[in-house]
Motif scaffolding. Structure first.
Motif, PDB file in Angstrom:
ATOM      1  N   GLU A 180       0.819  -1.313   0.063  1.00 48.33           N
ATOM      2  CA  GLU A 180      -0.019   0.150   0.056  1.00 48.33           C
ATOM      3  C   GLU A 180       0.620   1.140   0.164  1.00 48.33           C
ATOM      4  OE1 GLU A 180      -3.806   2.115   2.531  1.00 48.33           O
ATOM      5  OE2 GLU A 180      -3.193  -0.252   2.721  1.00 48.33           O
ATOM      6  N   TYR A 181       1.925   1.213   0.696  1.00 46.85           N
ATOM      7  CA  TYR A 181       2.673   2.462   0.834  1.00 46.85           C
ATOM      8  C   TYR A 181       3.457   2.716  -0.550  1.00 46.85           C
ATOM      9  CZ  TYR A 181       6.145   5.731   2.343  1.00 46.85           C
ATOM     10  OH  TYR A 181       6.979   6.705   2.125  1.00 46.85           O
ATOM     11  N   MET A 182       3.843   1.571  -1.340  1.00 44.59           N
ATOM     12  CA  MET A 182       4.578   1.684  -2.521  1.00 44.59           C
ATOM     13  C   MET A 182       3.526   1.787  -3.745  1.00 44.59           C
ATOM     14  SD  MET A 182       7.529   1.529  -1.795  1.00 44.59           S
ATOM     15  CE  MET A 182       8.337   1.337  -3.248  1.00 44.59           C
ATOM     16  N   GLY A 183       2.203   2.176  -3.410  1.00 40.00           N
ATOM     17  CA  GLY A 183       1.101   2.296  -4.409  1.00 40.00           C
ATOM     18  C   GLY A 183       0.345   1.332  -4.736  1.00 40.00           C
ATOM     19  N   GLY A 184       0.480   0.137  -4.183  1.00 43.74           N
ATOM     20  CA  GLY A 184      -0.529  -0.990  -4.464  1.00 43.74           C
ATOM     21  C   GLY A 184      -1.333  -1.248  -3.290  1.00 43.74           C
ATOM     22  N   ASP A 185      -1.822  -2.150  -3.324  1.00 41.29           N
ATOM     23  CA  ASP A 185      -2.988  -2.822  -2.346  1.00 41.29           C
ATOM     24  C   ASP A 185      -2.290  -3.944  -1.495  1.00 41.29           C
ATOM     25  OD1 ASP A 185      -5.131  -1.086  -3.095  1.00 41.29           O
ATOM     26  OD2 ASP A 185      -5.415  -2.420  -4.765  1.00 41.29           O
ATOM     27  N   GLY A 186      -2.654  -3.701  -0.378  1.00 44.56           N
ATOM     28  CA  GLY A 186      -2.126  -4.862   0.708  1.00 44.56           C
ATOM     29  C   GLY A 186      -1.098  -4.579   1.651  1.00 44.56           C
ATOM     30  N   ASN A 187      -0.761  -5.708   2.618  1.00 39.33           N
ATOM     31  CA  ASN A 187       0.090  -5.349   3.645  1.00 39.33           C
ATOM     32  C   ASN A 187       1.556  -6.279   3.410  1.00 39.33           C
ATOM     33  OD1 ASN A 187       0.671  -3.909   5.924  1.00 39.33           O
ATOM     34  ND2 ASN A 187       0.388  -5.890   7.252  1.00 39.33           N
ATOM     35  N   SER A 188       1.700  -6.733   2.264  1.00 42.66           N
ATOM     36  CA  SER A 188       2.836  -7.517   2.049  1.00 42.66           C
ATOM     37  C   SER A 188       4.088  -6.758   1.781  1.00 42.66           C
ATOM     38  CB  SER A 188       2.644  -8.286   0.567  1.00 42.66           C
ATOM     39  OG  SER A 188       1.688  -9.255   0.604  1.00 42.66           O
ATOM     40  N   LEU A 189       5.191  -7.425   2.294  1.00 39.27           N
ATOM     41  CA  LEU A 189       6.480  -6.607   2.354  1.00 39.27           C
ATOM     42  C   LEU A 189       6.830  -6.427   0.664  1.00 39.27           C
ATOM     43  CD1 LEU A 189       9.139  -5.548   3.210  1.00 39.27           C
ATOM     44  CD2 LEU A 189      10.105  -7.854   3.332  1.00 39.27           C
ATOM     45  N   SER A 190       6.988  -5.215   0.278  1.00 43.36           N
ATOM     46  CA  SER A 190       7.235  -5.086  -1.162  1.00 43.36           C
ATOM     47  C   SER A 190       8.408  -4.129  -1.747  1.00 43.36           C
ATOM     48  CB  SER A 190       5.979  -4.419  -1.943  1.00 43.36           C
ATOM     49  OG  SER A 190       5.951  -3.357  -1.655  1.00 43.36           O
ATOM     50  N   TYR A 191       9.106  -3.505  -0.515  1.00 40.63           N
ATOM     51  CA  TYR A 191      10.284  -2.953  -0.697  1.00 40.63           C
ATOM     52  C   TYR A 191      11.167  -3.103   0.357  1.00 40.63           C
ATOM     53  CZ  TYR A 191      13.061   1.485  -1.310  1.00 40.63           C
ATOM     54  OH  TYR A 191      14.122   2.510  -1.633  1.00 40.63           O
ATOM     55  N   ILE A 192      12.388  -3.114   0.185  1.00 37.72           N
ATOM     56  CA  ILE A 192      13.603  -3.329   1.206  1.00 37.72           C
ATOM     57  C   ILE A 192      14.815  -2.470   0.553  1.00 37.72           C
ATOM     58  CG2 ILE A 192      15.256  -4.546   2.159  1.00 37.72           C
ATOM     59  CD1 ILE A 192      13.561  -7.267   1.775  1.00 37.72           C
ATOM     60  N   TYR A 193      14.986  -1.588   1.611  1.00 40.28           N
ATOM     61  CA  TYR A 193      15.941  -0.686   1.019  1.00 40.28           C
ATOM     62  C   TYR A 193      17.285  -0.416   2.337  1.00 40.28           C
ATOM     63  CZ  TYR A 193      18.229   4.230   0.890  1.00 40.28           C
ATOM     64  OH  TYR A 193      19.172   5.405   1.178  1.00 40.28           O
ATOM     65  N   LEU A 194      18.361  -0.497   1.841  1.00 40.27           N
ATOM     66  CA  LEU A 194      19.575  -0.755   2.593  1.00 40.27           C
ATOM     67  C   LEU A 194      20.666   0.474   2.330  1.00 40.27           C
ATOM     68  CD1 LEU A 194      20.748  -4.451   1.815  1.00 40.27           C
ATOM     69  CD2 LEU A 194      19.404  -3.593   3.756  1.00 40.27           C
ATOM     70  N   THR A 195      21.422   0.957   3.155  1.00 41.47           N
ATOM     71  CA  THR A 195      22.212   2.167   3.067  1.00 41.47           C
ATOM     72  C   THR A 195      23.275   2.275   3.892  1.00 41.47           C
ATOM     73  OG1 THR A 195      22.403   4.551   3.012  1.00 41.47           O
ATOM     74  CG2 THR A 195      20.920   3.574   4.570  1.00 41.47           C
ATOM     75  N   LYS A 196      24.436   2.819   3.295  1.00 43.60           N
ATOM     76  CA  LYS A 196      25.657   2.845   4.064  1.00 43.60           C
ATOM     77  C   LYS A 196      25.585   3.601   5.006  1.00 43.60           C
ATOM     78  CE  LYS A 196      28.511   5.691   1.052  1.00 43.60           C
ATOM     79  NZ  LYS A 196      29.235   6.616   1.881  1.00 43.60           N
ATOM     80  N   ASP A 197      24.815   4.828   4.804  1.00 45.38           N
ATOM     81  CA  ASP A 197      24.685   6.185   5.828  1.00 45.38           C
ATOM     82  C   ASP A 197      23.548   5.882   6.827  1.00 45.38           C
ATOM     83  OD1 ASP A 197      26.801   7.063   4.364  1.00 45.38           O
ATOM     84  OD2 ASP A 197      25.356   7.895   2.786  1.00 45.38           O
ATOM     85  N   GLU A 198      23.434   6.852   7.864  1.00 48.67           N
ATOM     86  CA  GLU A 198      22.503   6.659   8.797  1.00 48.67           C
ATOM     87  C   GLU A 198      21.007   7.206   7.924  1.00 48.67           C
ATOM     88  OE1 GLU A 198      22.845   6.073  11.778  1.00 48.67           O
ATOM     89  OE2 GLU A 198      25.092   5.729  11.467  1.00 48.67           O
TER      90      GLU A 198
END
Length: 161
Positions: free
Chosen positions: A139-157
């Protein structure tokens, strides 16, 4: 596709370690897979009286169907073409300190398994500051539902905006 996240170091894929600040050229050699260059500059100078210092420069390689598996992930680079961020979108299983989360699983289950403190910026968007990890649901990414659809990793804070 299986990845192992090495907090504060980078990731491991197919027994290859890909480290933060590693050169774009070196990563491409290690992965030895086709990718799409997706470099661009977003010109914001019209909004700042011609000042181009506010322009956004994006440097990234897009990998799709890596190793002939249905997946999609991005390696993002800084101005010097050093690895700074990784985004996972489709077909990814990520191991973090012996805990596996997977694109498509219920995001609440993934949060529960991680056992790290987190904050929720907006509905469905979660920040794990200690891990420098952000996850979001459909849903946060523009779709429907509560499935994990995005993972973001960063070297910075992480910046919780």
């Amino acid at each position: 596709m299986r990845f192992t996240y090495l907090p504060n170091l980078g990731i491991e894929i197919l027994s290859e370690k890909i480290l933060w600040n590693e050169s774009r050229e070196n990563i491409r050699l290690k992965l030895n897979q086709s990718h799409k260059d997706d470099d661009m500059e977003i010109d914001n100078s019209d909004f700042f009286d011609g000042d181009t210092s506010f322009n956004i420069i994006q440097k990234r390689d897009i990998y799709q169907d890596f190793e002939n598996e249905g997946n999609l992930f991005f390696f993002n680079y800084d101005d010097e073409n050093k690895l700074s961020e990784i985004e996972f979108h489709i077909g990814i299983e990520l191991t973090i300190v012996n805990t596996k989360i997977e694109i498509g699983e219920d995001i609440n289950r993934a949060i529960e398994k991680l056992e790290y403190s987190y904050s929720e910026n907006d509905d469905g968007n979660y920040f794990f500051t200690e891990l420098k990890l952000n996850i979001a649901n459909d849903e946060y990414m523009g779709g429907d539902g509560n499935s994990l659809s995005y993972i973001y990793l960063t070297k910075d804070e992480l910046e919780n905006e």
